[in-house]
Design a protein around this motif. Sequence first.
Motif, PDB file in Angstrom:
ATOM      1  N   VAL A  15     104.989   4.468  92.072  1.00 56.23           N
ATOM      2  CA  VAL A  15     103.553   4.414  92.353  1.00 56.23           C
ATOM      3  C   VAL A  15     103.107   2.954  92.287  1.00 56.23           C
ATOM      4  O   VAL A  15     103.259   2.300  91.252  1.00 56.23           O
ATOM      5  N   LEU A  16     102.587   2.449  93.378  1.00 54.54           N
ATOM      6  CA  LEU A  16     102.091   1.072  93.439  1.00 54.54           C
ATOM      7  C   LEU A  16     100.580   1.081  93.248  1.00 54.54           C
ATOM      8  O   LEU A  16      99.858   1.706  94.024  1.00 54.54           O
ATOM      9  N   ILE A  17     100.107   0.398  92.213  1.00 49.34           N
ATOM     10  CA  ILE A  17      98.671   0.271  91.952  1.00 49.34           C
ATOM     11  C   ILE A  17      98.274  -1.178  92.227  1.00 49.34           C
ATOM     12  O   ILE A  17      98.882  -2.107  91.674  1.00 49.34           O
ATOM     13  N   PHE A  18      97.260  -1.381  93.054  1.00 51.04           N
ATOM     14  CA  PHE A  18      96.932  -2.732  93.503  1.00 51.04           C
ATOM     15  C   PHE A  18      95.469  -2.812  93.915  1.00 51.04           C
ATOM     16  O   PHE A  18      94.826  -1.792  94.182  1.00 51.04           O
ATOM     17  N   GLN A  44     110.241   8.903  96.580  1.00 47.70           N
ATOM     18  CA  GLN A  44     108.839   8.984  97.005  1.00 47.70           C
ATOM     19  C   GLN A  44     108.086   7.727  96.587  1.00 47.70           C
ATOM     20  O   GLN A  44     108.223   7.252  95.452  1.00 47.70           O
ATOM     21  N   ILE A  45     107.276   7.197  97.491  1.00 46.83           N
ATOM     22  CA  ILE A  45     106.478   5.998  97.204  1.00 46.83           C
ATOM     23  C   ILE A  45     105.011   6.334  97.437  1.00 46.83           C
ATOM     24  O   ILE A  45     104.624   6.740  98.532  1.00 46.83           O
ATOM     25  N   ASP A  46     104.200   6.172  96.397  1.00 52.51           N
ATOM     26  CA  ASP A  46     102.763   6.437  96.491  1.00 52.51           C
ATOM     27  C   ASP A  46     101.989   5.127  96.377  1.00 52.51           C
ATOM     28  O   ASP A  46     102.310   4.281  95.525  1.00 52.51           O
ATOM     29  N   LEU A  47     100.976   4.981  97.204  1.00 55.91           N
ATOM     30  CA  LEU A  47     100.103   3.799  97.173  1.00 55.91           C
ATOM     31  C   LEU A  47      98.755   4.194  96.605  1.00 55.91           C
ATOM     32  O   LEU A  47      98.099   5.096  97.133  1.00 55.91           O
ATOM     33  N   LEU A  48      98.323   3.505  95.540  1.00 62.24           N
ATOM     34  CA  LEU A  48      97.038   3.806  94.928  1.00 62.24           C
ATOM     35  C   LEU A  48      96.205   2.528  94.834  1.00 62.24           C
ATOM     36  O   LEU A  48      96.303   1.768  93.864  1.00 62.24           O
ATOM     37  N   PRO A  49      95.368   2.255  95.839  1.00 66.93           N
ATOM     38  CA  PRO A  49      94.493   1.085  95.778  1.00 66.93           C
ATOM     39  C   PRO A  49      93.331   1.318  94.813  1.00 66.93           C
ATOM     40  O   PRO A  49      92.820   2.435  94.696  1.00 66.93           O
ATOM     41  N   THR A  50      92.936   0.272  94.114  1.00 68.29           N
ATOM     42  CA  THR A  50      91.791   0.377  93.206  1.00 68.29           C
ATOM     43  C   THR A  50      90.497   0.154  93.982  1.00 68.29           C
ATOM     44  O   THR A  50      90.477  -0.511  95.018  1.00 68.29           O
ATOM     45  N   GLU A  51      89.407   0.697  93.437  1.00 70.04           N
ATOM     46  CA  GLU A  51      88.114   0.610  94.114  1.00 70.04           C
ATOM     47  C   GLU A  51      87.055  -0.109  93.275  1.00 70.04           C
ATOM     48  O   GLU A  51      86.004  -0.483  93.807  1.00 70.04           O
ATOM     49  N   ARG A  57      93.109   1.599  85.318  1.00 67.24           N
ATOM     50  CA  ARG A  57      93.355   2.390  84.107  1.00 67.24           C
ATOM     51  C   ARG A  57      93.217   3.881  84.404  1.00 67.24           C
ATOM     52  O   ARG A  57      94.053   4.682  83.957  1.00 67.24           O
ATOM     53  N   ASP A  58      92.185   4.251  85.134  1.00 70.40           N
ATOM     54  CA  ASP A  58      91.995   5.661  85.486  1.00 70.40           C
ATOM     55  C   ASP A  58      93.156   6.180  86.319  1.00 70.40           C
ATOM     56  O   ASP A  58      93.652   7.297  86.097  1.00 70.40           O
ATOM     57  N   LEU A  59      93.595   5.380  87.298  1.00 71.93           N
ATOM     58  CA  LEU A  59      94.700   5.795  88.157  1.00 71.93           C
ATOM     59  C   LEU A  59      95.983   5.953  87.353  1.00 71.93           C
ATOM     60  O   LEU A  59      96.717   6.939  87.521  1.00 71.93           O
ATOM     61  N   GLU A  82      95.136  -3.059  82.449  1.00 67.04           N
ATOM     62  CA  GLU A  82      94.483  -1.779  82.745  1.00 67.04           C
ATOM     63  C   GLU A  82      95.511  -0.661  82.903  1.00 67.04           C
ATOM     64  O   GLU A  82      95.334   0.451  82.382  1.00 67.04           O
ATOM     65  N   VAL A  83      96.602  -0.941  83.613  1.00 68.14           N
ATOM     66  CA  VAL A  83      97.638   0.064  83.823  1.00 68.14           C
ATOM     67  C   VAL A  83      98.269   0.465  82.500  1.00 68.14           C
ATOM     68  O   VAL A  83      98.463   1.657  82.214  1.00 68.14           O
ATOM     69  N   VAL A  84      98.586  -0.516  81.669  1.00 65.34           N
ATOM     70  CA  VAL A  84      99.194  -0.229  80.362  1.00 65.34           C
ATOM     71  C   VAL A  84      98.270   0.643  79.520  1.00 65.34           C
ATOM     72  O   VAL A  84      98.705   1.621  78.895  1.00 65.34           O
TER      73      VAL A  84
END
Length: 298
Positions: A15-18, A44-51, A57-59, A82-84
């Motif tokens: 999961v990529l968070i960016f 599987q590769i998931d893309l999760l852009p922040t808004e 952190r929520d993601l 935030e991710v941690v």
Amino acid sequence: MTDDRALATPFDRVVLIFNPAKAGMATRIDDLQRDLASDLPDLQIDLLPTEYAGHARDLARSVAAGGAPLIVSVSGDGGYNEVVNGVMDVPVSRAVCTVLPAGNANDHHRSMTARPLTEAIREGRTYRIDLLRITFGGAHRGQVLYAHSYVGFGLTPLMAIGIEKGGKGKILELLSVARTLGHLKPFELVRADGATARFDSLILANISQMAKYGTVSESNHPDDGQFEVVTLPHSGRWKMALMTLRAVTLGLGHQPSVSSYAFTTRDAVPCQIDGEVVHVPAGTHVLVESANGALATI
């Protein structure tokens, strides 16, 4: 023919968070996604852009709640923080975290052993590192935050604010730090033993390097259950300037290591946690502990 090594990975997805608004991020994510798909076609590769601020952190919290994901924060120290914290919000999780540098401050990545992401995924070996667990009392009512690298009071957050306002690049940033010294105000802390101390700077560090150019300690063991305490008692701006110069040239040398550090703020004081600045009111009890082996990484 299927690559058996890809099937041996312990992760059920990457999961990529960016932050998509960051300059050059779209190209970075496209390249990363292409490389992962080419080398690990069955993963599987998931893309999760922040808004918005805090969205990472929520993601991460949502992702960490199920399965065995590898969460990759494509960010600087603040985004990774935030991710941690999102992962740490989940009491029992199989999530593994890592960071790919894409920010102004990348102290954590620079302090860790770096290798290509696909190589690390193929090998599938994880290990655990310590975090700093910060518990705020007083008006914060027991708020708990985690830091992957350091917590700083006094000069450190002021340096971050000065750098942000002064522009990017080593020379501009060091000039910004020099200007920041002119606005430095000492702060008082009441330690657990009741003694009062007056500081210009207090840094609790889980890594050896911070603020991009400074070496605050010779120790670089983020998995030993301890962190380093770097203090500068109030002594005038010229000594603060000398310490800053030494940090960016020779380094500050060996510093005392502890597993916990507690105090109460007598003054309101800025605090920097992995690059993000928060303001701590007067009368706040602060407890910093080493959360030994709290985070799984690759």
